[in-house]
Design an enzyme around this catalytic site. Structure first.
Site, PDB file in Angstrom:
ATOM      1  N   ASN A  19       0.936  -1.139   0.014  1.00 16.30           N
ATOM      2  CA  ASN A  19       0.143   0.107   0.071  1.00 16.30           C
ATOM      3  C   ASN A  19       0.847   1.268  -0.135  1.00 16.30           C
ATOM      4  OD1 ASN A  19      -2.013   1.970   0.348  1.00 16.30           O
ATOM      5  ND2 ASN A  19      -2.203   1.531   2.464  1.00 16.30           N
ATOM      6  N   LYS A  21       0.008   4.223  -0.191  1.00 11.23           N
ATOM      7  CA  LYS A  21      -0.667   5.399   0.164  1.00 11.23           C
ATOM      8  C   LYS A  21      -0.335   6.501  -0.769  1.00 11.23           C
ATOM      9  CE  LYS A  21       0.180   3.763   4.951  1.00 11.23           C
ATOM     10  NZ  LYS A  21      -0.021   3.708   6.340  1.00 11.23           N
ATOM     11  N   HIS A 110      -9.679   1.161   5.110  1.00 14.60           N
ATOM     12  CA  HIS A 110      -8.340   1.594   5.778  1.00 14.60           C
ATOM     13  C   HIS A 110      -8.666   2.692   6.990  1.00 14.60           C
ATOM     14  CE1 HIS A 110      -4.248   2.760   6.435  1.00 14.60           C
ATOM     15  NE2 HIS A 110      -3.974   1.509   5.860  1.00 14.60           N
ATOM     16  N   GLU A 112      -6.908   4.861   7.795  1.00 18.37           N
ATOM     17  CA  GLU A 112      -6.665   6.432   7.518  1.00 18.37           C
ATOM     18  C   GLU A 112      -7.907   6.798   6.637  1.00 18.37           C
ATOM     19  OE1 GLU A 112      -2.944   5.700   5.172  1.00 18.37           O
ATOM     20  OE2 GLU A 112      -2.076   5.336   7.319  1.00 18.37           O
ATOM     21  N   GLU A 184      -5.816  -4.907  11.091  1.00 19.51           N
ATOM     22  CA  GLU A 184      -4.888  -3.976  11.225  1.00 19.51           C
ATOM     23  C   GLU A 184      -5.094  -3.188  12.439  1.00 19.51           C
ATOM     24  OE1 GLU A 184      -2.679  -2.849   7.553  1.00 19.51           O
ATOM     25  OE2 GLU A 184      -4.452  -1.533   7.451  1.00 19.51           O
ATOM     26  N   GLY A 190       2.040   2.367  10.981  1.00 24.31           N
ATOM     27  CA  GLY A 190       2.905   3.504  10.752  1.00 24.31           C
ATOM     28  C   GLY A 190       3.813   3.838  11.871  1.00 24.31           C
ATOM     29  N   SER A 230       2.750  -2.078  10.784  1.00 24.70           N
ATOM     30  CA  SER A 230       4.452  -1.935  11.275  1.00 24.70           C
ATOM     31  C   SER A 230       5.068  -3.329  10.846  1.00 24.70           C
ATOM     32  CB  SER A 230       4.570  -1.455  12.652  1.00 24.70           C
ATOM     33  OG  SER A 230       4.307  -0.327  12.695  1.00 24.70           O
TER      34      SER A 230
HETATM   35  C1  PEP Z   1      -1.089   0.244   6.283  1.00 21.91           C
HETATM   36  O1  PEP Z   1      -0.886   1.221   5.374  1.00 21.91           O
HETATM   37  O2  PEP Z   1      -2.188  -0.516   5.932  1.00 21.91           O
HETATM   38  C2  PEP Z   1      -0.030  -0.092   7.067  1.00 21.91           C
HETATM   39  C3  PEP Z   1      -0.018  -1.391   7.816  1.00 21.91           C
HETATM   40  O3  PEP Z   1       1.113   0.665   7.215  1.00 21.91           O
HETATM   41  P1  PEP Z   1       2.395   0.310   8.005  1.00 21.91           P
HETATM   42  O4  PEP Z   1       2.922  -0.945   7.195  1.00 21.91           O
HETATM   43  O5  PEP Z   1       3.207   1.429   7.530  1.00 21.91           O
HETATM   44  O6  PEP Z   1       2.094   0.203   9.476  1.00 21.91           O
END
Ligand code: PEP
Length: 269
Positions: A19, A21, A110, A112, A184, A190, A230
């Site tokens: 992803n 983003k 998601h 975000e 998640e 992040g 992460s």
């Molecule tokens: C994500 O954007 O869904 C995500 C898991 O980001 P990160 O790997 O940076 O934590």
């Protein structure tokens, strides 16, 4: 009556999702990033890699890089879509348009999108319906906030999200495309503060149990449940070892060497 057992697309390969983003800033950088990643990922057997760039790079990812791939492991995904196929909805991108572009997967819900754009479970359920009607595959993200980290609250949040988003689908049509659910935990996205495999496993088992209650068994058993939050090259394979069917990767998918190591370590499991 159509036998859904015959039409569901069963896919139990490990799936690694990049992803990107709102990155990178230029098409040239996007091309270079994908080229670097592709160079390092060879001899993949039971793994799929889905590249999910910003909308504007979808054509270049598809045309210049993915279609040249001989292996069937590379797929293209979108980070979002609208809940109608067309109409007076300024600024929106519809699932029909994504399908026309060769997109197969769409990230949905998601955190975000929920936090910065106010997406609710109700909105996500509307999007899920039209994604499935277009025979696209959703990557549905669910997970608790930092405040909801206590075990009882985690289960309450996951239960509510799954029920409100998935229950309506049995009322209109059962999906024939692939379904992916990404656990998640929001506090892990992040932040570098990843969820321990032990905690993640509890969530995985809980999600499986809930899916059996909400959906017909043949369908719930074929859903791939993946982990995101992460993930890096050190911790990636732990999640596959405990039973997740893949990973959703944000930050590390923008660093080719790191992403390559993640894919290769999962492919060896
Ligand atoms: C994500 O954007 O869904 C995500 C898991 O980001 P990160 O790997 O940076 O934590």
């Amino acid at each position: 009556m159509v036998n859904n057992l015959n039409i569901i697309n069963v896919n139990q390969k490990i799936v690694i999702i990049a992803n990107w983003k709102c990155n990178p800033s230029t098409e040239r950088e996007a091309e270079n990033l994908l080229r670097e990643i592709k160079k390092g990922i060879k001899k993949i057997r039971n793994t799929e890699v889905i590249i999910v760039p910003p909308f504007v790079y979808l054509p270049v990812v598809r045309d210049k890089i993915l279609l040249k791939s001989k292996e069937g492991i590379w797929k293209v995904g979108a980070q979002n879509c609208f809940w109608e196929n067309s109409g007076a909805f300024t600024g929106e991108i519809s699932p029909l348009m994504l399908k026309e572009l060769g997109v197969e997967y769409v990230i949905l819900g998601h955190s975000e999108r929920r936090i910065y754009f106010g997406e609710t479970d109700e909105v996500i359920a509307k999007k899920l319906k039209v994604i499935l009607e277009n025979k696209l595959s959703p990557i549905l993200c669910i997970g608790e906030t930092k405040e909801g980290r206590e075990e009882k609250k985690i289960e309450k949040v996951l239960k509510r999200q799954l029920k409100e988003i998935l229950s309506p689908i049995s009322r209109f049509s059962l999906p024939t495309s692939d379904l992916v659910i990404a656990y998640e935990p929001i506090w892990a996205i992040g932040t570098g503060d990843f969820c321990s495999p032990d905690e993640a496993k509890k969530a995985l088992l809980f999600i499986k149990k809930e899916l059996i209650e909400i959906l017909p068994r043949y369908l719930s058993q074929n859903i791939r449940i993946i982990y995101g939050g992460s993930v890096d090259s050190e911790n990636a394979k732990n999640y596959i070892n405990i039973g997740f069917k893949g990973l959703l990767i944000g930050g590390a998918s923008l660093i080719p060497q790191e992403f390559i190591k993640i894919v290769n370590s999962c492919n060896l499991q």
